[in-house]
Design a protein around this motif. Structure first.
Motif, PDB file in Angstrom:
ATOM      1  N   ALA A  28       3.150  -7.105 -57.824  1.00 16.92           N
ATOM      2  CA  ALA A  28       2.879  -5.750 -58.314  1.00 16.92           C
ATOM      3  C   ALA A  28       1.382  -5.457 -58.409  1.00 16.92           C
ATOM      4  CB  ALA A  28       3.543  -5.553 -59.676  1.00 16.92           C
ATOM      5  N   VAL A  29       0.622  -6.380 -59.016  1.00 16.73           N
ATOM      6  CA  VAL A  29      -0.808  -6.127 -59.224  1.00 16.73           C
ATOM      7  C   VAL A  29      -1.611  -6.360 -57.947  1.00 16.73           C
ATOM      8  CG1 VAL A  29      -2.868  -6.806 -60.512  1.00 16.73           C
ATOM      9  CG2 VAL A  29      -0.653  -6.678 -61.677  1.00 16.73           C
ATOM     10  N   LEU A  30      -1.411  -7.516 -57.311  1.00 18.94           N
ATOM     11  CA  LEU A  30      -2.183  -7.843 -56.104  1.00 18.94           C
ATOM     12  C   LEU A  30      -1.575  -7.257 -54.832  1.00 18.94           C
ATOM     13  CD1 LEU A  30      -3.120 -11.583 -56.811  1.00 18.94           C
ATOM     14  CD2 LEU A  30      -4.439  -9.519 -57.300  1.00 18.94           C
ATOM     15  N   ARG A  31      -0.380  -6.682 -54.953  1.00 22.51           N
ATOM     16  CA  ARG A  31       0.306  -6.032 -53.828  1.00 22.51           C
ATOM     17  C   ARG A  31       0.530  -6.984 -52.648  1.00 22.51           C
ATOM     18  NH1 ARG A  31       0.525  -0.647 -54.824  1.00 22.51           N
ATOM     19  NH2 ARG A  31      -0.948   0.205 -56.354  1.00 22.51           N
ATOM     20  N   SER A  32       0.896  -8.219 -52.969  1.00 21.93           N
ATOM     21  CA  SER A  32       1.168  -9.206 -51.923  1.00 21.93           C
ATOM     22  C   SER A  32       2.506  -8.898 -51.252  1.00 21.93           C
ATOM     23  CB  SER A  32       1.197 -10.614 -52.518  1.00 21.93           C
ATOM     24  OG  SER A  32      -0.037 -10.920 -53.127  1.00 21.93           O
ATOM     25  N   LYS A  33       2.560  -9.142 -49.957  1.00 18.18           N
ATOM     26  CA  LYS A  33       3.760  -8.855 -49.171  1.00 18.18           C
ATOM     27  C   LYS A  33       4.429 -10.157 -48.734  1.00 18.18           C
ATOM     28  CE  LYS A  33       2.620  -4.481 -49.303  1.00 18.18           C
ATOM     29  NZ  LYS A  33       3.368  -3.523 -50.164  1.00 18.18           N
ATOM     30  N   GLU A  34       5.507 -10.028 -47.936  1.00 18.61           N
ATOM     31  CA  GLU A  34       6.149 -11.202 -47.367  1.00 18.61           C
ATOM     32  C   GLU A  34       5.137 -12.031 -46.574  1.00 18.61           C
ATOM     33  OE1 GLU A  34       7.780  -8.431 -47.696  1.00 18.61           O
ATOM     34  OE2 GLU A  34       9.728  -8.938 -48.548  1.00 18.61           O
ATOM     35  N   ASP A  35       5.286 -13.336 -46.659  1.00 18.07           N
ATOM     36  CA  ASP A  35       4.427 -14.331 -46.001  1.00 18.07           C
ATOM     37  C   ASP A  35       3.084 -14.530 -46.704  1.00 18.07           C
ATOM     38  OD1 ASP A  35       6.278 -15.007 -44.014  1.00 18.07           O
ATOM     39  OD2 ASP A  35       5.597 -13.371 -42.714  1.00 18.07           O
ATOM     40  N   SER A  36       2.831 -13.806 -47.789  1.00 23.51           N
ATOM     41  CA  SER A  36       1.610 -14.049 -48.561  1.00 23.51           C
ATOM     42  C   SER A  36       1.730 -15.398 -49.267  1.00 23.51           C
ATOM     43  CB  SER A  36       1.394 -12.943 -49.594  1.00 23.51           C
ATOM     44  OG  SER A  36       1.174 -11.707 -48.966  1.00 23.51           O
ATOM     45  N   LYS A  37       0.679 -16.201 -49.172  1.00 22.95           N
ATOM     46  CA  LYS A  37       0.723 -17.563 -49.697  1.00 22.95           C
ATOM     47  C   LYS A  37       0.021 -17.679 -51.045  1.00 22.95           C
ATOM     48  CE  LYS A  37       0.774 -19.590 -45.040  1.00 22.95           C
ATOM     49  NZ  LYS A  37       0.057 -20.484 -44.093  1.00 22.95           N
ATOM     50  N   PHE A  38       0.454 -18.659 -51.818  1.00 26.10           N
ATOM     51  CA  PHE A  38      -0.160 -18.944 -53.111  1.00 26.10           C
ATOM     52  C   PHE A  38       0.076 -20.409 -53.461  1.00 26.10           C
ATOM     53  CE2 PHE A  38       4.146 -17.445 -53.744  1.00 26.10           C
ATOM     54  CZ  PHE A  38       4.689 -18.306 -54.691  1.00 26.10           C
ATOM     55  N   GLU A  39      -0.720 -20.918 -54.387  1.00 26.57           N
ATOM     56  CA  GLU A  39      -0.529 -22.274 -54.898  1.00 26.57           C
ATOM     57  C   GLU A  39       0.354 -22.218 -56.132  1.00 26.57           C
ATOM     58  OE1 GLU A  39      -4.824 -24.333 -53.675  1.00 26.57           O
ATOM     59  OE2 GLU A  39      -4.350 -23.912 -55.775  1.00 26.57           O
ATOM     60  N   ILE A  40       1.201 -23.232 -56.273  1.00 23.64           N
ATOM     61  CA  ILE A  40       2.040 -23.295 -57.467  1.00 23.64           C
ATOM     62  C   ILE A  40       2.219 -24.752 -57.886  1.00 23.64           C
ATOM     63  CG2 ILE A  40       4.240 -23.312 -56.186  1.00 23.64           C
ATOM     64  CD1 ILE A  40       5.179 -21.358 -58.587  1.00 23.64           C
ATOM     65  N   VAL A  41       2.092 -25.001 -59.185  1.00 24.10           N
ATOM     66  CA  VAL A  41       2.242 -26.344 -59.754  1.00 24.10           C
ATOM     67  C   VAL A  41       3.559 -26.393 -60.513  1.00 24.10           C
ATOM     68  CG1 VAL A  41       1.275 -28.047 -61.342  1.00 24.10           C
ATOM     69  CG2 VAL A  41      -0.252 -26.620 -59.959  1.00 24.10           C
ATOM     70  N   ASP A  42       4.371 -27.408 -60.214  1.00 26.10           N
ATOM     71  CA  ASP A  42       5.684 -27.484 -60.866  1.00 26.10           C
ATOM     72  C   ASP A  42       5.610 -28.269 -62.172  1.00 26.10           C
ATOM     73  OD1 ASP A  42       5.648 -30.185 -60.191  1.00 26.10           O
ATOM     74  OD2 ASP A  42       7.502 -30.137 -59.023  1.00 26.10           O
ATOM     75  N   GLU A  43       6.758 -28.480 -62.806  1.00 28.88           N
ATOM     76  CA  GLU A  43       6.800 -29.127 -64.115  1.00 28.88           C
ATOM     77  C   GLU A  43       6.360 -30.588 -64.079  1.00 28.88           C
ATOM     78  OE1 GLU A  43      10.813 -28.821 -65.449  1.00 28.88           O
ATOM     79  OE2 GLU A  43      11.577 -30.355 -64.066  1.00 28.88           O
TER      80      GLU A  43
END
Length: 247
Positions: A28-43
């Protein structure tokens, strides 16, 4: 690349639903679309690269696991007497950026600030600040933020090395105890340092802490503010344990 945390285990090629907070910020804020990548750290503190595959339904997919750990080699805890006004928020934010593992706030004899019934509300806000700062600094872990009602409760914690930042030690020219301790601190061990509030630490508290195994030390020849001293300490830990190993 944006960096987030999620309270679930992930693995390669796994599809997962974004949390409402992540979806709001990234889509919503960054307006990222499909295929937009990001880093994520799991539990489990594992870092992955993921991409959005369905922005409408807030679905993402893990595409790669990264072998990257930016945490300090030692588990570092800072224990802070209650500071005045917004200084606690600054301590939480910047200490998180510098790699702290745990932040403990506690009342002390000479503290001017009194949290009393406000402690739970403050800690809840501080945890959000730590979460945001951990994302900004691309940490693998979000530091724990805690409140204990008295110094006596520190006896319930186990640390391999225990220090007190003590103004009187600095005034007397003590310069070596901190570095001696760090030289004897190995990866995987834990180290804690207590910092007094604006009013300082009382002699009675110093003696009480010594019975728990804490050692006083100076932080150089200058007198540091209560919110500055933890940053000095964390920077010295990083320089001694991380930068030295690069040589």
């Amino acid at each position: 690349m944006q960096h987030y945390f999620i309270d679930k285990a992930l693995k390669n090629n796994q599809e997962f639903e974004l949390t409402s907070d992540i979806a709001h910020h990234f889509i919503a804020v960054l307006r990222s679309k499909e295929d937009s990548k990001f880093e994520i750290v799991d539990e489990n503190h594992h870092l992955f690269i993921a991409k959005v595959i369905d922005s409408e339904n807030k679905i993402a997919k893990v595409i790669e696991e990264k072998d990257k750990n930016v945490e300090l080699p030692a588990d570092v805890t800072i224990i802070c007497g209650l500071p005045k006004k917004e200084k606690a928020e600054l301590i939480v934010q910047k200490s998180t950026e510098l790699g702290v593992s745990r932040i403990i706030f506690t009342p002390t004899d000479w503290a001017i600030a009194k949290w009393d019934k406000k402690a739970n509300k403050k800690i809840s806000r501080f945890k959000k600040i730590a979460h945001s700062a951990a994302e900004q600094s691309h940490r693998n872990k979000i530091p724990e933020v805690e409140y204990i009602s008295s110094i006596k409760e520190l006896d319930n914690y186990e640390f391999d090395h225990k220090l007190i930042a003590y103004e009187e030690s600095a005034k007397q020219g003590e310069k070596s105890d901190l570095m001696k301790t760090l030289d004897n601190t190995h990866a995987g061990e834990s180290i804690a340092m207590l910092f007094g509030p604006e009013g300082g630490i009382s002699p009675k508290e110093i003696e009480q802490l010594k019975t728990m195994g804490y050692t006083t030390c100076g932080l150089g020849p200058r007198i540091l503010r209560t919110e500055t001293a933890p940053f000095y300490f964390l920077s010295v830990v990083s320089a001694n344990m991380e930068l030295k190993s690069l040589n």
